[in-house]
Write a protein that holds these residues in place. Structure first.
Motif, PDB file in Angstrom:
ATOM      1  N   ALA A 245      45.292  37.277  44.034  1.00 60.89           N
ATOM      2  CA  ALA A 245      46.261  38.367  43.898  1.00 60.89           C
ATOM      3  C   ALA A 245      47.462  38.118  44.804  1.00 60.89           C
ATOM      4  N   TYR A 246      47.237  37.544  45.956  1.00 61.99           N
ATOM      5  CA  TYR A 246      48.333  37.185  46.869  1.00 61.99           C
ATOM      6  C   TYR A 246      49.242  36.134  46.231  1.00 61.99           C
ATOM      7  N   ARG A 247      48.647  35.264  45.453  1.00 57.49           N
ATOM      8  CA  ARG A 247      49.425  34.224  44.762  1.00 57.49           C
ATOM      9  C   ARG A 247      50.117  34.739  43.509  1.00 57.49           C
ATOM     10  N   GLY A 248      49.813  35.973  43.099  1.00 58.10           N
ATOM     11  CA  GLY A 248      50.534  36.579  41.989  1.00 58.10           C
ATOM     12  C   GLY A 248      49.747  36.824  40.720  1.00 58.10           C
ATOM     13  N   SER A 249      48.447  36.626  40.718  1.00 60.18           N
ATOM     14  CA  SER A 249      47.644  36.842  39.515  1.00 60.18           C
ATOM     15  C   SER A 249      47.422  38.335  39.286  1.00 60.18           C
ATOM     16  N   LYS A 250      47.870  38.810  38.137  1.00 57.01           N
ATOM     17  CA  LYS A 250      47.693  40.230  37.811  1.00 57.01           C
ATOM     18  C   LYS A 250      46.237  40.551  37.481  1.00 57.01           C
ATOM     19  N   ARG A 251      45.552  39.641  36.836  1.00 57.57           N
ATOM     20  CA  ARG A 251      44.149  39.848  36.500  1.00 57.57           C
ATOM     21  C   ARG A 251      43.310  39.967  37.777  1.00 57.57           C
ATOM     22  N   SER A 252      43.574  39.096  38.740  1.00 50.60           N
ATOM     23  CA  SER A 252      42.848  39.154  40.010  1.00 50.60           C
ATOM     24  C   SER A 252      43.169  40.424  40.775  1.00 50.60           C
ATOM     25  N   LEU A 253      44.391  40.906  40.637  1.00 52.22           N
ATOM     26  CA  LEU A 253      44.771  42.153  41.300  1.00 52.22           C
ATOM     27  C   LEU A 253      43.936  43.314  40.787  1.00 52.22           C
ATOM     28  N   LEU A 254      43.705  43.375  39.479  1.00 53.25           N
ATOM     29  CA  LEU A 254      42.883  44.451  38.919  1.00 53.25           C
ATOM     30  C   LEU A 254      41.432  44.345  39.397  1.00 53.25           C
ATOM     31  N   ILE A 255      40.895  43.128  39.435  1.00 52.69           N
ATOM     32  CA  ILE A 255      39.528  42.944  39.920  1.00 52.69           C
ATOM     33  C   ILE A 255      39.447  43.292  41.402  1.00 52.69           C
TER      34      ILE A 255
END
Length: 107
Positions: free
Chosen positions: A62-72
């Protein structure tokens, strides 16, 4: 995307969560609730030990910018908040009560 401050706080949360869950599994007689609740509490500790590394991994992505990881990441944080809010209010006081209170929401 999360900021560097959130990434650092996530490391703190993951380490403290893993320590609390490991304590629940490996400290004898930590849980003093009804005997029927103890297997449930230990089961939740096993799940929490699995969640802690995934929290770190999703925080990095999420720090690198992944929106999917941000939701998880948000979902895993919600799980930890829910679990330790219940622990702070429902479990009998034990050696880790301050760890449970750290994760409970502030009023």
């Amino acid at each position: 995307m999360i900021g560097k401050r959130y990434l650092i706080l996530t490391v703190f949360i993951a380490v403290l969560t893993a320590l609390a869950a490991a304590g629940g599994l490996f400290i004898p007689d930590l849980y003093r609730d009804e005997i029927t609740l103890i297997p449930m509490q230990r089961g939740q500790d096993v799940v929490t030990l699995i969640v802690a590394p995934f929290l770190l991994i999703t925080a990095i992505y999420a720090y690198r910018g992944s929106k999917r990881s941000l939701l998880i990441y948000i979902g895993l944080l919600a799980y930890i908040l829910y679990s330790y809010t219940g622990a702070a209010f429902a479990y009998s006081f034990n050696k880790l009560v301050l760890v449970y209170i750290v994760f409970s929401p502030k009023v």
